[in-house]
Motif scaffolding. Structure first.
Motif, PDB file in Angstrom:
ATOM      1  N   ALA A   1      -7.428   3.126  12.954  1.00  0.00           N
ATOM      2  CA  ALA A   1      -7.370   3.915  11.720  1.00  0.00           C
ATOM      3  C   ALA A   1      -8.172   5.198  11.910  1.00  0.00           C
ATOM      4  N   VAL A   2      -7.571   6.308  11.468  1.00  0.00           N
ATOM      5  CA  VAL A   2      -8.215   7.612  11.631  1.00  0.00           C
ATOM      6  C   VAL A   2      -8.352   8.271  10.262  1.00  0.00           C
ATOM      7  N   VAL A   3      -9.555   8.727   9.946  1.00  0.00           N
ATOM      8  CA  VAL A   3      -9.797   9.477   8.712  1.00  0.00           C
ATOM      9  C   VAL A   3     -10.212  10.880   9.118  1.00  0.00           C
ATOM     10  N   LEU A   4      -9.409  11.853   8.731  1.00  0.00           N
ATOM     11  CA  LEU A   4      -9.628  13.234   9.156  1.00  0.00           C
ATOM     12  C   LEU A   4     -10.527  13.987   8.188  1.00  0.00           C
ATOM     13  N   GLN A   5     -11.063  15.101   8.662  1.00  0.00           N
ATOM     14  CA  GLN A   5     -11.866  15.957   7.784  1.00  0.00           C
ATOM     15  C   GLN A   5     -10.978  16.582   6.716  1.00  0.00           C
ATOM     16  N   LYS A   6      -9.825  17.071   7.129  1.00  0.00           N
ATOM     17  CA  LYS A   6      -8.859  17.636   6.191  1.00  0.00           C
ATOM     18  C   LYS A   6      -7.900  16.529   5.787  1.00  0.00           C
ATOM     19  N   ASN A   7      -8.246  15.850   4.711  1.00  0.00           N
ATOM     20  CA  ASN A   7      -7.498  14.669   4.323  1.00  0.00           C
ATOM     21  C   ASN A   7      -6.279  15.016   3.487  1.00  0.00           C
ATOM     22  N   ILE A   8      -5.241  14.227   3.664  1.00  0.00           N
ATOM     23  CA  ILE A   8      -3.982  14.454   2.965  1.00  0.00           C
ATOM     24  C   ILE A   8      -3.702  13.283   2.021  1.00  0.00           C
ATOM     25  N   LEU A   9      -3.469  13.603   0.762  1.00  0.00           N
ATOM     26  CA  LEU A   9      -2.978  12.628  -0.202  1.00  0.00           C
ATOM     27  C   LEU A   9      -1.563  13.032  -0.579  1.00  0.00           C
ATOM     28  N   PHE A  10      -0.744  12.046  -0.935  1.00  0.00           N
ATOM     29  CA  PHE A  10       0.651  12.313  -1.250  1.00  0.00           C
ATOM     30  C   PHE A  10       0.892  12.129  -2.737  1.00  0.00           C
ATOM     31  N   SER A  11       1.877  12.852  -3.258  1.00  0.00           N
ATOM     32  CA  SER A  11       2.182  12.750  -4.683  1.00  0.00           C
ATOM     33  C   SER A  11       2.556  11.307  -5.014  1.00  0.00           C
ATOM     34  N   GLY A  12       2.062  10.832  -6.125  1.00  0.00           N
ATOM     35  CA  GLY A  12       2.250   9.443  -6.540  1.00  0.00           C
ATOM     36  C   GLY A  12       1.045   8.997  -7.352  1.00  0.00           C
ATOM     37  N   THR A  13       0.643   7.751  -7.201  1.00  0.00           N
ATOM     38  CA  THR A  13      -0.548   7.242  -7.876  1.00  0.00           C
ATOM     39  C   THR A  13      -1.650   6.991  -6.861  1.00  0.00           C
ATOM     40  N   VAL A  14      -2.855   6.778  -7.361  1.00  0.00           N
ATOM     41  CA  VAL A  14      -3.978   6.450  -6.483  1.00  0.00           C
ATOM     42  C   VAL A  14      -3.678   5.171  -5.713  1.00  0.00           C
ATOM     43  N   ALA A  15      -3.160   4.157  -6.420  1.00  0.00           N
ATOM     44  CA  ALA A  15      -2.855   2.871  -5.782  1.00  0.00           C
ATOM     45  C   ALA A  15      -1.810   3.027  -4.679  1.00  0.00           C
ATOM     46  N   GLU A  16      -0.777   3.838  -4.926  1.00  0.00           N
ATOM     47  CA  GLU A  16       0.265   4.051  -3.917  1.00  0.00           C
ATOM     48  C   GLU A  16      -0.300   4.723  -2.680  1.00  0.00           C
ATOM     49  N   ASN A  17      -1.230   5.646  -2.863  1.00  0.00           N
ATOM     50  CA  ASN A  17      -1.863   6.304  -1.717  1.00  0.00           C
ATOM     51  C   ASN A  17      -2.732   5.332  -0.936  1.00  0.00           C
ATOM     52  N   LEU A  18      -3.453   4.476  -1.651  1.00  0.00           N
ATOM     53  CA  LEU A  18      -4.313   3.510  -0.975  1.00  0.00           C
ATOM     54  C   LEU A  18      -3.491   2.517  -0.164  1.00  0.00           C
ATOM     55  N   ARG A  19      -2.333   2.153  -0.681  1.00  0.00           N
ATOM     56  CA  ARG A  19      -1.504   1.140  -0.011  1.00  0.00           C
ATOM     57  C   ARG A  19      -0.814   1.683   1.241  1.00  0.00           C
ATOM     58  N   TRP A  20      -1.019   2.967   1.576  1.00  0.00           N
ATOM     59  CA  TRP A  20      -0.594   3.424   2.891  1.00  0.00           C
ATOM     60  C   TRP A  20      -1.336   2.636   3.962  1.00  0.00           C
ATOM     61  N   GLY A  21      -2.544   2.227   3.656  1.00  0.00           N
ATOM     62  CA  GLY A  21      -3.327   1.441   4.610  1.00  0.00           C
ATOM     63  C   GLY A  21      -2.832   0.015   4.731  1.00  0.00           C
ATOM     64  N   ASN A  22      -2.373  -0.552   3.614  1.00  0.00           N
ATOM     65  CA  ASN A  22      -1.856  -1.920   3.610  1.00  0.00           C
ATOM     66  C   ASN A  22      -0.875  -2.051   2.446  1.00  0.00           C
ATOM     67  N   PRO A  23       0.435  -2.003   2.726  1.00  0.00           N
ATOM     68  CA  PRO A  23       1.424  -2.034   1.649  1.00  0.00           C
ATOM     69  C   PRO A  23       1.336  -3.274   0.775  1.00  0.00           C
ATOM     70  N   ASN A  24       0.760  -4.365   1.300  1.00  0.00           N
ATOM     71  CA  ASN A  24       0.702  -5.623   0.556  1.00  0.00           C
ATOM     72  C   ASN A  24      -0.674  -5.893  -0.045  1.00  0.00           C
ATOM     73  N   ALA A  25      -1.534  -4.889  -0.056  1.00  0.00           N
ATOM     74  CA  ALA A  25      -2.896  -5.084  -0.570  1.00  0.00           C
ATOM     75  C   ALA A  25      -2.871  -5.428  -2.059  1.00  0.00           C
ATOM     76  N   SER A  26      -3.683  -6.413  -2.435  1.00  0.00           N
ATOM     77  CA  SER A  26      -3.790  -6.805  -3.842  1.00  0.00           C
ATOM     78  C   SER A  26      -4.683  -5.811  -4.586  1.00  0.00           C
ATOM     79  N   GLN A  27      -4.673  -5.916  -5.913  1.00  0.00           N
ATOM     80  CA  GLN A  27      -5.515  -5.030  -6.709  1.00  0.00           C
ATOM     81  C   GLN A  27      -6.986  -5.256  -6.368  1.00  0.00           C
ATOM     82  N   ALA A  28      -7.359  -6.529  -6.144  1.00  0.00           N
ATOM     83  CA  ALA A  28      -8.747  -6.848  -5.804  1.00  0.00           C
ATOM     84  C   ALA A  28      -9.151  -6.192  -4.486  1.00  0.00           C
TER      85      ALA A  28
END
Length: 594
Positions: A427-454
């Motif tokens: 996993a790589v986190v860049l200095q110039k970070n990119i978020l995509f249009s959508g919701t916060v949860a949808e952006n977070l789930r780029w890391g794990n599409p099946n991640a639970s709310q918890a």
């Protein structure tokens, strides 16, 4: 001559490449010309029957016969109209479907490109090829499957009918058509060179727009709007001048067509009228002259259509080659057929690694790097701008391949891994970070599409993002604007760290990704790493010594080389550069302590 043969061979190759994107629209592409053929045959028969009707009327034919001819003409006109409508529908379906498939094929190909491929094309050029170039090809294809068939067929059938009716008078077309063909060939050669340059200028214009929009905050901060306007106007003006030059050349086709049309009409009217009123009488009658004039207009109007197709083909030829370049581009990074699917652990080894971004580059970015990082260790990397810190870490996830030497992850060469399997564990986190249009949860789930709310909440707590998310009205369902423009730099960094944590990777790389947060938050984030992913190898690229001083080992880089390594205590004792950096960053605290 040799150059023309090469161009023809290249053109055939381009057509072969693009034709592979027709696929399920082959039926529509075939039905359209067939229907056009029927439409043309009917249109060519109408003047013939009209001539017969005129002659019958001249001979005082009965009303019944006149009605029969009239009914035949009405039926042929209706059928011709229906064939034309169906052909138009199939042409639209074939061309839009063809363009859709090309876009899909190009986008999929681009997704498989390495960074080196993308650097070679440049993003602005790829955008132009996916938009303007495909639109040109779509328009040309629609004209080819319909108009390009209609024009030549109409010329052939009308010429045949005109020859049957007018005899030797039809020879005028044999004299006019070569004149037109020679003129169009000359125009094509000159216009093609200009259009090749035009699309390069399109790329430059798109690059200017893209750069300006992305850097709008900087432009406004430095009050450079007028400079940017002038720069854009210069490129737009240059593009316009090239287009004017090309259009001037192509515009010659229209008066050339008009000249040919007037020559034919003048000849048919003058010589045909003479034959009609001549004492011989039987040479040509009024009905035949009427039909011959109609065929003259059909032939010349068809030549006009061919000229229109020619103009569109000239414009789209350069676009076709540019599209074919993308579709035939092979990724410089080869994914092994039976690549390793599992990364054993997060250990990393560099063995005499040399790297440069392209084969043609004269200088190495990295020079003779040898390094061992045990699995689970935390490594800090410090160095000035241009010291190749990021380049070093990009080789781990195989964003680039080494020029010489070997990079191992989990005791295996990264080139032996399936690329997706490797990158899933890095996993790589860049200095110039990119978020995509959508919701916060949808952006977070780029890391794990099946991640639970918890799991989302836990990752955000560890990255110190939970505090501002929970203050938002919609929480994790809050809307994210394109590029994350409604979040601050520090908030975007924390969201991207949370996104990376959700992957639970074997290796986590932070490329100066806490630069926008304060030192206290930075410390909390590093504490979260120890708690949440203790067995993950963590590489932290930073400008602040405080961000890496607790690391198991710290690397000091300069000009693509590791010039010092060790723990904080070892470097304080043995590295003047590290010691000076640490003291300069902490001088205020030292003074306060004194």
């Amino acid at each position: 001559m040799q150059e023309e043969k090469v161009m023809q061979r290249d053109t055939m190759q381009v057509l072969k490449i693009l034709s592979q994107s027709i696929r399920e629209f082959k039926k529509d592409s075939i039905l359209c010309p067939l229907l056009v053929t029927g439409e043309v045959i009917l249109e060519c028969m109408i003047p013939f029957f009209t001539a017969q009707l005129v002659n019958k009327m001249k001979e005082n034919a009965s009303m019944q016969m006149i009605l029969q001819y009239g009914l035949i003409l009405v039926v042929m006109a209706i059928l011709s109209l229906l064939f034309g409508l169906w052909a138009g529908n199939f042409a639209a379906s074939a061309s839009t479907g063809f363009a859709r498939n090309i876009r899909r094929d190009m986008f999929r190909r681009i997704q498989g490109f390495s960074f080196e491929n993308i650097d070679r094309f440049e993003s602005s050029s790829l955008v132009t090829r996916l938009t303007t170039d495909i639109s040109n090809v779509q328009m040309a294809y629609m004209m080819l499957v319909r108009t390009a068939f209609r024009g030549p067929l109409m010329i052939v059938f009308s010429f045949t009918a005109a020859f049957l009716i007018g005899g030797r008078m039809a020879i005028i077309f044999c004299l006019v058509i070569p004149i037109l063909a020679i003129g169009l060939i000359i125009i094509t050669k000159k216009a093609m060179k200009i259009f090749n340059e035009i699309f390069k200028r399109y790329d430059a214009l798109n690059e200017s727009v893209e750069e300006n929009i992305q850097g709008m905050r900087v432009v406004k901060t430095y009050v450079r709007e007028d400079y940017e306007k002038e720069k854009f106007n210069g490129k737009a003006e240059s593009l316009a001048l090239d287009f004017i030059s090309a259009e001037k050349l192509i515009a010659i086709a229209n008066p050339l067509m008009q000249f040919c049309l007037f020559v034919v009409v003048l000849f048919v009217l003058s010589f045909g009228s003479y034959l009609v009123v001549s004492t011989s009488g039987s040479a040509l009658d009024v009905g035949q002259l009427s039909a011959l004039l109609t065929y003259s207009y059909q032939i010349l109007s068809s030549l006009m259509l061919v000229a229109m197709v020619f103009v569109m083909v000239v414009i789209s030829a350069a676009s076709s080659r540019r599209i074919a370049e993308v579709l035939t581009e092979e990724s410089t990074m080869e994914n092994p057929a039976n690549g390793i699917k599992e990364v054993k652990d997060g250990s990393i080894d560099f063995y005499h690694v040399f790297f440069k971004y392209s084969k043609d580059a004269k200088k190495n970015v990295l020079t003779d790097i040898s390094l061992h990082i045990p699995s689970g260790q935390t490594v800090g990397i410090l160095g000035g701008t241009g010291s190749a810190k990021s380049s070093l870490t990009q080789l781990i996830s195989r964003l680039y391949d080494v020029t010489e030497g070997d990079v191992l992850v989990g005791s295996e060469d990264v080139r032996k891994y399936d690329i997706q399997a490797l990158r899933d564990q890095v996993a790589v986190v860049l200095q110039k970070n990119i978020l995509f249009s959508g919701t916060v949860a949808e952006n977070l789930r780029w890391g794990n599409p099946n991640a639970s709310q918890a799991e989302l909440e836990e990752a955000c707590r560890l990255s110190q993002a939970a505090e501002f998310i929970e203050r938002m009205k919609d929480g994790y369902e809050s809307h994210v604007e394109q590029g994350g423009s409604n979040f601050s730099g520090g908030q975007k960094q924390r969201l991207c760290i949370a996104r990376a944590l959700l992957k639970k990777p074997k290796i986590l790389i932070l490329d100066d990704s806490t630069s926008a947060v304060d030192t206290k938050t930075d410390a909390f984030i590093r504490m979260g790493f120890k708690e949440y992913i203790p067995d993950t190898t963590k590489i932290i690229i930073a400008q602040r010594v405080s961000s890496v001083m607790d690391a198991d080992q710290i690397l000091i880089m300069d000009k693509g080389e590791i010039i010092a390594r060790g723990t904080h205590e070892e470097l304080m004792a043995n590295s003047p550069i590290y010691r000076e950096t640490y003291e300069s960053q902490n001088r205020k605290e030292v003074e306060d302590g004194e």
